[in-house]
Design a protein around this motif. Structure first.
Motif, short mmCIF file in Angstrom:
data_model
loop_
_atom_site.label_atom_id
_atom_site.label_comp_id
_atom_site.label_asym_id
_atom_site.label_seq_id
_atom_site.Cartn_x
_atom_site.Cartn_y
_atom_site.Cartn_z
N MET A 47 1.11 -1.21 -0.24
CA MET A 47 -0.14 -0.28 -0.04
C MET A 47 0.85 1.17 -0.09
O MET A 47 1.81 1.35 0.75
CB MET A 47 -0.72 -0.11 1.10
N VAL A 48 0.56 2.45 -0.75
CA VAL A 48 1.36 3.44 -0.71
C VAL A 48 0.39 4.34 -0.07
O VAL A 48 -0.68 4.77 -0.42
CB VAL A 48 1.33 4.18 -2.30
N ARG A 49 0.55 4.98 1.13
CA ARG A 49 -0.18 6.29 1.50
C ARG A 49 -0.23 7.71 1.48
O ARG A 49 1.02 8.62 2.09
CB ARG A 49 0.41 5.94 3.52
N SER A 50 -0.62 7.84 -0.02
CA SER A 50 -0.78 9.14 0.06
C SER A 50 -2.36 9.70 0.43
O SER A 50 -3.37 8.96 -0.19
CB SER A 50 -0.55 9.43 -1.90
N VAL A 61 -6.97 2.88 -3.45
CA VAL A 61 -8.73 3.47 -3.09
C VAL A 61 -9.42 1.79 -2.32
O VAL A 61 -10.32 2.79 -1.28
CB VAL A 61 -8.61 4.24 -4.01
N ARG A 62 -9.54 1.36 -3.18
CA ARG A 62 -10.52 0.44 -2.84
C ARG A 62 -10.15 -0.33 -1.65
O ARG A 62 -11.48 0.31 -0.67
CB ARG A 62 -10.94 -0.67 -3.62
N ASP A 63 -9.10 -0.20 -0.96
CA ASP A 63 -8.45 -1.24 0.27
C ASP A 63 -8.52 0.15 1.31
O ASP A 63 -9.15 -0.28 2.90
CB ASP A 63 -7.42 -1.31 0.46
N LEU A 64 -8.36 1.01 1.24
CA LEU A 64 -8.36 2.41 1.74
C LEU A 64 -10.19 2.10 2.68
O LEU A 64 -10.08 3.12 3.38
CB LEU A 64 -7.69 4.10 1.60
N LEU A 65 -11.12 2.79 1.66
CA LEU A 65 -12.48 2.83 1.54
C LEU A 65 -12.65 1.83 2.97
O LEU A 65 -13.90 1.76 4.14
CB LEU A 65 -12.84 2.06 0.37
N ALA A 66 -12.38 0.10 2.19
CA ALA A 66 -12.55 -0.63 3.46
C ALA A 66 -12.52 0.06 4.70
O ALA A 66 -12.60 -0.82 5.69
CB ALA A 66 -11.89 -2.00 3.07
N PRO A 100 -4.24 18.24 1.62
CA PRO A 100 -3.56 16.61 2.91
C PRO A 100 -3.85 17.06 4.21
O PRO A 100 -3.50 16.74 5.17
CB PRO A 100 -1.91 16.82 2.24
N ALA A 101 -2.94 18.33 5.19
CA ALA A 101 -3.25 18.83 6.16
C ALA A 101 -5.45 18.84 6.22
O ALA A 101 -4.91 17.82 7.40
CB ALA A 101 -2.57 19.89 6.41
N LEU A 106 -8.66 15.16 9.40
CA LEU A 106 -9.65 14.20 9.91
C LEU A 106 -10.07 13.58 9.68
O LEU A 106 -10.13 12.25 10.46
CB LEU A 106 -10.37 14.35 8.03
N GLY A 107 -8.37 12.41 9.54
CA GLY A 107 -7.96 11.32 9.97
C GLY A 107 -8.42 9.98 8.76
O GLY A 107 -8.11 8.54 8.92
N ASN A 108 -10.37 9.95 8.11
CA ASN A 108 -10.89 9.13 7.37
C ASN A 108 -10.88 9.88 6.27
O ASN A 108 -12.02 9.21 5.34
CB ASN A 108 -11.93 8.77 8.40
N ALA A 109 -10.34 10.64 5.67
CA ALA A 109 -10.31 11.30 4.47
C ALA A 109 -9.19 11.12 3.17
O ALA A 109 -8.09 11.22 3.04
CB ALA A 109 -10.76 12.88 4.40
#
Length: 220
Positions: A47-50, A61-66, A100-101, A106-109
């Motif tokens: 996973m790339v965390r961007s 994107v799919r996995d971050l949504l999950a 990005p800030a 928000l922690g979930n965006a």
């Protein structure tokens, strides 16, 4: 070698000569099964965390949504004259740092790509910002339709909260209109569109006051 090539050519010609019905085509059910297998397949890379959606693969994107990243921020900027010392893409540069800030806070965006083309005045004849070289404008209805489609695309993939922020005064009315339209259309679903007027309000006057009173810089 000649015999082998001739045999391959003959075989190909035979296949091409077959009626269309004789060539096995996957059924609609088979195509759907294959699609579902692909959509649920395991991600082959780490996973790339961007924070930016366009810097992620569709699987990321799919996995971050999950994981619960169900808020999408749509930042709108602009390309317009900003005086003799600032580039025409100033608004977009600001959003590159701020979106990005906000997402991190928000922690979930995640951030959708910056909408760089916004209403900047009439094109023919030029009015407003379009009287200055380098400005690029779109019609209000184009801007509204674009934001509606972007937000609707994000919701279709599982984002439940779509946040609209804009770094230019001319963007505010269109974003407010789109948020109202989307919430009417999404009523009862639990999904929401949020226009954050406070991101830009109370406007440039407050910025000038801050730079003068706090930073000691008077605008010429």
């Amino acid at each position: 070698m000649f015999a082998r090539s001739f045999a391959i050519s003959l075989a190909c010609a035979s296949v091409l000569a077959l009626p269309a019905a004789a060539v096995q085509q996957p059924t609609a059910e088979e195509r759907e099964r294959q699609l579902q297998e692909e959509l649920t397949s395991e991600r082959p890379i780490e996973m790339v965390r961007s924070p930016w959606i366009d810097e992620l693969t569709w699987m990321e994107v799919r996995d971050l949504l999950a994981e619960g990243y169900t808020t999408a921020i749509i930042p709108t900027g602009g390309i317009e004259q900003n005086g003799p010392y600032l580039v025409t893409g100033k608004h977009n540069v600001i959003l590159e740092g701020l979106c990005p800030a906000i997402a991190e806070k928000l922690g979930n965006a995640l951030c959708a790509p910056i909408v760089e083309f916004v209403p900047e005045g009439g094109i023919d004849p030029p009015t407003g910002g379009m009287r200055f070289h380098g400005t690029i404008s779109v019609r209000q209805e184009t801007f509204v339709a674009l934001l509606d489609d972007i937000a609707s695309s994000l919701r279709a993939h599982g984002f439940t909260d779509v946040v609209l922020i804009g770094d230019s005064g001319g963007n505010q009315r269109g974003m407010a209109e789109v948020a109202e339209r989307l919430n009417a259309r999404w009523a009862g679903s639990g999904d929401r569109a949020h226009f954050v007027e406070e991101f830009y309000s109370p406007g440039w006057e407050a910025t000038e006051e801050y730079t003068a009173e706090v930073l000691g810089v008077e605008e010429g």
